[in-house]
Structures are given as structure tokens and as C-alpha cells.
Design a protein around this motif. Structure first.
Motif, mmCIF file in Angstrom:
data_model
loop_
_atom_site.group_PDB
_atom_site.id
_atom_site.type_symbol
_atom_site.label_atom_id
_atom_site.label_comp_id
_atom_site.label_asym_id
_atom_site.label_seq_id
_atom_site.Cartn_x
_atom_site.Cartn_y
_atom_site.Cartn_z
ATOM 1 N N CYS A 330 0.837 -1.195 0.000
ATOM 2 C CA CYS A 330 0.000 0.000 0.000
ATOM 3 C C CYS A 330 0.877 1.252 0.000
ATOM 4 N N ALA A 337 -0.378 -6.094 1.233
ATOM 5 C CA ALA A 337 -1.774 -6.530 1.274
ATOM 6 C C ALA A 337 -1.856 -7.996 1.667
ATOM 7 N N PRO A 343 -6.013 -5.290 -1.565
ATOM 8 C CA PRO A 343 -5.976 -4.024 -2.309
ATOM 9 C C PRO A 343 -7.347 -3.679 -2.861
ATOM 10 N N THR A 354 -4.874 -0.212 0.187
ATOM 11 C CA THR A 354 -5.413 -1.367 0.908
ATOM 12 C C THR A 354 -6.742 -1.019 1.571
#
Length: 387
Positions: A330, A337, A343, A354
């Protein structure tokens, strides 16, 4: 590769029976000779043969031999030109390695991969012949799945979305878990077809279809549905093509359905969206093998080793469609993630963060301001991204 492809196309035309060449195809020549032989045999059996009959047959045989030789010369000449273009394009020889498919298990795995490739690409007759001659064991269900896939794709090419909608109805839970837009895009395509199929446009029928089928999707695609309703004011199609809604009159609106459906269908079978053997050919034949061999040669000349795991310090450029990312970090939280924190793509601008970051950035009212642009999106409309 353009010159090689042109020569290959010429070679394919010469090898086909429909080629417009000066000399007939080998198949046509031999078929004509067989017909002459049958007629001569019938004449002899009927007792009406003469010296002229055998002389005519001899002339036919000689003429057929000349036609076959002429066509063969054309094919061999085209084959030689094709070889020369390949030699110019791939000047460096391909690397040689020890045979990799020597064990029975490896051979069986390779044969299954080739058979699955033929099935997946719709070459069913070739697949049947390969399976019969190689004796490879292919699950009957796999064959039926790919026959069904190409049946539905063929229907989509003809503008018939009914078979695809039947499949989405049976697999709706799977598609919803992937946040797939397939079913909505199928209905969107049918709505546009109903709207533009007649002159003047059949607006009442299209609106009735929209009221029946768009309602379940309004919470996710409300803005898109509003555009579909608003484009009516720019009808007929000539005005629509010059309006802010010109994309709705584009043929690509319907052509995109085929790869999208194939992607979701293969995902439901646990298979990649791209054909594995085609990816290998595109990457390897597209320059990766030559670049790797050149790197090996340089390292051998310098008498230096990169690592004991036989790695090379070179980069292989890949097309965008072949760049795979199994891990997403992220850009806001700098965290990777996970399944619990996947995501999410904001629908308005397309930026991805995220899920935790999306929740933290959300404002009262269920909206979130993108950290990279001035756009705002609805949290409920954010789509999960699958890598």
C-alpha cells in the motif's frame, strides 16, 4: 518479425488448396489423376478401351507430374525465403541444453500441457488427434468445459449474450466474490444493441430492458447507469457518435466482452487468464532466450559467475500484459496486502490502496478522498483487486 510473417503467410497460401497459383495444388492434381484412373478402369472393364485411351491416360499422368513438380518448386522457394528471413531476424543461435523431458512423469506433464493448450484455444480436432496418438490422459470434464467456453464465446461474437448470462446466473456467487463487472457489462451491451439496432431507435424496448436488469447493479454502477439513460437525448446514432457519450456507440463496447468472459470462465476453473504456452512463446521467442544466451556468453568470456544458482545480472523487458505482481504494498500505509486487508481500487479515479487505508481515509457519508488526486469515491463502490 514483419518480413517473416509475410513470408509465412505466402507459404500458408501456397500450401492450401484454395491458393490462386499458376499451378493447381498438389491435392487437386492428385484428385484429378485418381478420377482419370477410375474412368479409365471403368472403360477397360466395359470393353470399350482403345490405344487412344491409354495414350490419354499417359498424357494425364505426365501433366499431373508436371503440375505437382511446379507447385512443389513454388513451395520450396517460398520455404527458402521464409528461412532466410528467420535467419536475419534471429542471427544468434538458440542455446542448447540437456533434454529436460526425459522421465515418464515429465513427458506426461508436457503432453497434458499441449493437449490442454489445443483444447483451450478451440482447436478441438487437433486436440482429439493429439490425445489419440499420444495416449495422454485428459479429464473429460476439462474437454467439456472448454467446448462450453468456446460455444459461449461464439455466441458473443454473433451478438447473442443469452448463453453468457445463463453462465453468470449459475456462477453469480463466484463473480460477486471477485467483484466482477461481467454480468453488468453483458446487460449494458444488450441495452445498447436494443437502443441502436433499429432506425428510428427503439427507446421504449431498451428502457424496459434497463428497468428489468440494471436495478441490482445501481449501488455499484450508478454513475454508469445514469450515463446509459442520459445518452438517449443524443439519439440517433449519428448525433451520439459526436456527443460526450460517443464511447457508448463504439464497437469495442461489445468486443471487450469476449476476453472478459474468457478470463472469468478460466478463473472459475482455477486457470490463468492467459494461455500458458502462448505466454511462454511470446516471452521466450520474443527475445528472452536470445538475451539470456548473450548474457551467458559474456559471463563465460569474462570468466565470472553471477551466483551458484545459475542466475544472470540482466533484465528481460516484458509486455505490460505479462508483468505479474503477486504482492501489493500500500502506498499509504507501506504495508503489504493480505487476504484480510486486500488491495481496493477506487472506482472514480482507479488508484489502489489497501482496505484498511480506505477505511481510515473515509469521511462521514461513506466517501473517501483519493490521496493522489482530487477525486472522491464512494467506499461502497471500491473494487477488490485480484492479482
Amino acid at each position: 518479425m514483419e518480413a517473416s510473417l509475410k513470408e509465412l503467410a505466402k507459404l500458408e497460401k501456397l500450401a492450401s488448396s484454395s491458393s490462386k497459383s499458376k499451378s493447381p495444388s498438389v491435392d487437386a492434381s492428385l484428385d484429378a489423376l485418381l478420377q482419370s484412373l477410375r474412368e479409365t478402369r471403368e472403360t477397360i472393364q466395359a470393353g470399350s478401351a482403345s490405344a487412344d485411351t491409354l495414350a490419354a491416360l499417359q498424357r494425364t499422368v505426365e501433366s499431373t507430374k508436371k503440375d505437382v513438380d511446379d507447385r512443389q518448386k513454388e513451395v520450396y522457394s517460398s520455404l527458402a525465403r521464409f528461412g532466410k528471413t528467420l535467419d536475419k531476424r534471429f542471427s544468434a543461435p538458440l542455446p542448447s541444453y540437456q533434454p529436460m523431458f526425459t522421465s515418464p512423469e515429465a513427458v506426461a506433464a508436457l503432453e497434458r500441457t499441449v493437449a490442454a493448450h489445443f483444447l483451450r484455444t478451440g482447436q478441438f480436432e487437433t486436440a482429439e488427434t493429439f490425445i489419440e496418438e499420444s495416449g495422454v490422459d485428459i479429464y473429460p470434464e476439462l474437454r467439456l468445459h472448454f467446448i462450453d467456453l468456446h460455444r459461449i464465446i461464439s455466441a458473443l461474437k454473433e451478438g447473442n449474450i443469452a448463453p453468457a448470462l445463463e453462465w453468470t446466473d449459475r456462477n453469480r456467487a463466484f463473480l460477486e466474490a471477485r467483484s466482477s463487472a461481467l454480468e453488468f457489462y453483458l446487460h449494458r451491451s444488450q441495452y445498447i444493441r436494443l437502443l441502436l439496432a433499429t432506425h428510428p431507435p427503439n427507446v421504449p424496448t431498451a428502457l424496459a430492458y434497463a428497468r428489468t436488469n440494471f436495478k441490482p447493479f445501481y449501488h455499484r454502477y450508478g454513475s454508469e447507469i445514469n450515463r446509459l439513460m442520459s445518452c438517449i437525448i443524443y439519439l440517433p446514432i449519428a448525433r451520439l457518435q459526436a456527443s460526450p457519450y460517443a464511447d457508448l456507440a463504439s464497437p469495442t463496447l461489445h468486443l471487450d466482452l469476449e476476453p472478459m468472459f474468457a478470463k472469468e470462465y478460466c478463473a472459475s476453473l482455477g486457470m490463468s487468464r492467459q494461455v500458458p504456452l502462448r505466454v511462454i512463446g511470446d516471452i521466450g521467442g520474443g527475445g528472452a532466450l536470445a538475451r539470456i544466451e548473450k548474457g551467458r556468453k559474456v559471463m563465460r568470456e569474462r570468466k565470472s559467475e553471477w551466483s551458484q544458482s545459475d542466475e544472470l545480472p540482466i533484465e528481460i523487458p516484458l509486455p505490460v500484459e505479462n508483468r505479474y505482481h503477486s504482492v501489493f504494498a500500500c502506498p499509504v500505509s507501506k504495508e503489504q496486502a493480505t487476504e484480510q486487508n486486500p488491495p481496493m481500487m477506487m472506482r472514480t479515479c482507479g488508484h489502489v490502496i489497501t482496505k484498511d487505508s480506505l477505511q481510515k481515509l473515509s469521511k462521514p457519508g461513506g466517501r473517501v478522498k483519493c490521496p493522489y488526486c482530487p477525486e472522491e469515491s464512494k467506499v461502497a463502490e471500491a473494487l477488490r483487486v485480484h492479482f
